[in-house]
Design a protein around this motif. Sequence first.
Motif, mmCIF file in Angstrom:
data_model
loop_
_atom_site.group_PDB
_atom_site.id
_atom_site.type_symbol
_atom_site.label_atom_id
_atom_site.label_comp_id
_atom_site.label_asym_id
_atom_site.label_seq_id
_atom_site.Cartn_x
_atom_site.Cartn_y
_atom_site.Cartn_z
ATOM 1 N N TYR A 134 2.604 5.955 15.929
ATOM 2 C CA TYR A 134 3.202 7.155 15.705
ATOM 3 C C TYR A 134 3.647 7.094 14.221
ATOM 4 O O TYR A 134 4.346 6.300 13.531
ATOM 5 N N LEU A 135 3.046 8.317 13.361
ATOM 6 C CA LEU A 135 3.399 8.365 11.881
ATOM 7 C C LEU A 135 4.216 9.670 12.086
ATOM 8 O O LEU A 135 3.684 10.662 11.618
ATOM 9 N N THR A 136 5.418 9.194 12.035
ATOM 10 C CA THR A 136 6.317 10.518 12.167
ATOM 11 C C THR A 136 7.227 10.641 10.796
ATOM 12 O O THR A 136 8.016 11.526 10.738
ATOM 13 N N GLY A 137 7.210 9.953 9.924
ATOM 14 C CA GLY A 137 7.810 10.030 8.687
ATOM 15 C C GLY A 137 7.048 10.843 7.660
ATOM 16 O O GLY A 137 6.009 11.374 8.128
ATOM 17 N N ASP A 138 7.633 10.825 6.355
ATOM 18 C CA ASP A 138 7.038 11.527 5.293
ATOM 19 C C ASP A 138 5.663 10.644 4.978
ATOM 20 O O ASP A 138 6.020 9.790 4.544
ATOM 21 N N ILE A 139 4.397 11.281 4.850
ATOM 22 C CA ILE A 139 3.369 10.361 4.524
ATOM 23 C C ILE A 139 3.359 10.471 3.227
ATOM 24 O O ILE A 139 3.327 11.939 2.720
ATOM 25 N N PRO A 140 3.202 9.549 2.348
ATOM 26 C CA PRO A 140 2.878 9.618 0.921
ATOM 27 C C PRO A 140 1.598 10.214 0.488
ATOM 28 O O PRO A 140 0.465 9.965 1.216
ATOM 29 N N TYR A 141 1.333 10.737 -0.576
ATOM 30 C CA TYR A 141 0.245 11.266 -1.253
ATOM 31 C C TYR A 141 -0.433 10.112 -1.808
ATOM 32 O O TYR A 141 0.270 9.284 -2.525
ATOM 33 N N LYS A 142 -1.557 9.913 -1.825
ATOM 34 C CA LYS A 142 -2.518 8.674 -2.315
ATOM 35 C C LYS A 142 -2.541 9.108 -3.897
ATOM 36 O O LYS A 142 -2.907 10.186 -4.167
ATOM 37 N N THR A 143 -2.024 8.183 -4.751
ATOM 38 C CA THR A 143 -2.096 8.297 -6.173
ATOM 39 C C THR A 143 -3.652 8.312 -6.696
ATOM 40 O O THR A 143 -4.321 7.575 -6.322
ATOM 41 N N SER A 144 -3.782 8.836 -7.782
ATOM 42 C CA SER A 144 -4.971 8.938 -8.496
ATOM 43 C C SER A 144 -5.375 7.553 -9.104
ATOM 44 O O SER A 144 -6.612 7.303 -9.096
ATOM 45 N N ASN A 145 -4.547 6.811 -9.323
ATOM 46 C CA ASN A 145 -4.844 5.377 -9.930
ATOM 47 C C ASN A 145 -4.799 4.343 -8.704
ATOM 48 O O ASN A 145 -4.408 3.253 -9.166
ATOM 49 N N ASP A 146 -5.021 4.721 -7.729
ATOM 50 C CA ASP A 146 -4.809 3.519 -6.450
ATOM 51 C C ASP A 146 -6.233 2.939 -6.635
ATOM 52 O O ASP A 146 -7.215 3.495 -6.134
ATOM 53 N N ASN A 147 -6.065 1.397 -6.585
ATOM 54 C CA ASN A 147 -7.185 0.911 -6.988
ATOM 55 C C ASN A 147 -7.103 -0.289 -5.473
ATOM 56 O O ASN A 147 -7.623 -1.193 -5.856
ATOM 57 N N ARG A 148 -6.704 -0.125 -4.690
ATOM 58 C CA ARG A 148 -6.666 -1.022 -3.475
ATOM 59 C C ARG A 148 -8.145 -1.456 -3.140
ATOM 60 O O ARG A 148 -8.316 -2.626 -2.714
ATOM 61 N N GLU A 149 -9.070 -0.507 -3.054
ATOM 62 C CA GLU A 149 -10.189 -0.925 -2.648
ATOM 63 C C GLU A 149 -10.825 -2.113 -3.555
ATOM 64 O O GLU A 149 -11.198 -3.238 -2.853
ATOM 65 N N GLU A 150 -10.768 -1.934 -4.755
ATOM 66 C CA GLU A 150 -11.323 -2.888 -5.566
ATOM 67 C C GLU A 150 -10.529 -4.278 -5.523
ATOM 68 O O GLU A 150 -11.187 -5.141 -5.431
ATOM 69 N N ASP A 151 -9.279 -4.005 -5.340
ATOM 70 C CA ASP A 151 -8.338 -5.145 -5.484
ATOM 71 C C ASP A 151 -8.535 -6.078 -4.118
ATOM 72 O O ASP A 151 -8.760 -7.160 -4.008
ATOM 73 N N ILE A 152 -8.568 -5.343 -2.951
ATOM 74 C CA ILE A 152 -8.981 -5.976 -1.493
ATOM 75 C C ILE A 152 -10.221 -6.469 -1.658
ATOM 76 O O ILE A 152 -10.426 -7.646 -1.282
#
Length: 353
Positions: A134-152
């Motif tokens: 259940y995702l019922t809160g405010d969903i944040p927008y993904k930021t343009s400088n999000d580098n999670r893929e490379e980091d992980i």
Amino acid sequence: MEGITKTLDILFSLGLNYPVIKYWGCSMNKPIACVISSFEEAEKVIQCLSAFSNPKIVSASTTPKLCKKMLTKANSEFVFIYYTNLPQVKKVMQIAITATQTGRIDEKNCDAIPLIFFQLTIPEEWKEYCFHLYLTGDIPYKTSNDNREEDIINAFFSQHQIVRNFIEKMEEENSVKKLLKCAAYFLFPQMTKIYDDSEKVLEEYLNTCEQLSQVNEDSRDSDGIADAFVSLLYKWVESNNYMWAYPTSKICGQGPHGNLLFDREFFYIPDLIFDEITKPMQDMQSGILIKQALKDEGMLVCDHGNSYTRKIVTWSVYGEMVRIRVLKFPLNRLNQTGDIPLLQLCGIEEERF
């Protein structure tokens, strides 16, 4: 917002690292049923969980054959499915369920997790075949400088043995809980770069995994939202000293959030009191989802378009006629089995109205 962010981080890591975790022998046996308030919110979820610029999305117009192709070609990513009550989408659902259970599409491996968006509620026919999220809160927008893929991905080489050891030590754990916690462990190297007390932050993420697993079990094991609501209503009345319930023909006092009102057939609850009553449920579902579920179970009466509330005429403490907005419930549905009727609990005698 913080809880939503942790949940999305865990899911992102789960989708990205799933082929590796599956290779180690820990796999998902049910697709994820993601309950949201609107399909507009689903777009933000897809942004947050997509490891690649072109996410694989199954819409109402996607054929079952194309859905199979997406699932077999997906790697380190979710396949997002929009649920609608159409025959073609039901065939897609069956494909997604079978693919997750077996890990295969026909003769080919399937290393993707289907994530299915349901608006407001999961239809009864699919509940037992999905993991409930259940995702019922405010969903944040993904930021343009999000580098999670490379980091992980970069972190994998320093972290994979830790995660593998973790899996081997969790033989008796719930399989989905294990998967979620593995995804959280893959985030740990990134945490060490951001937080001074990374071990404490990791513990918070692992607690989120526990909560997500518990919410799924509670949702699956529940006797129904209606029964849970009635139980909470009785508790709320008791905790408020059995006060603040009045017939619509006369108001004799004013509670901190208004009054519970009733006539011979219906019970009327203002929104603020409804939120107070259902607060223990709102970790699992938002207020709007609870209202929709109560409507679906025939408990919340909604006969004015799509609105859950309506205005009724009553009297103020000054003797003035007023119109207030409330939720309307059949009085005979609010009596808890094995307990005294609700109005008697409030000390109301029939001759008083």
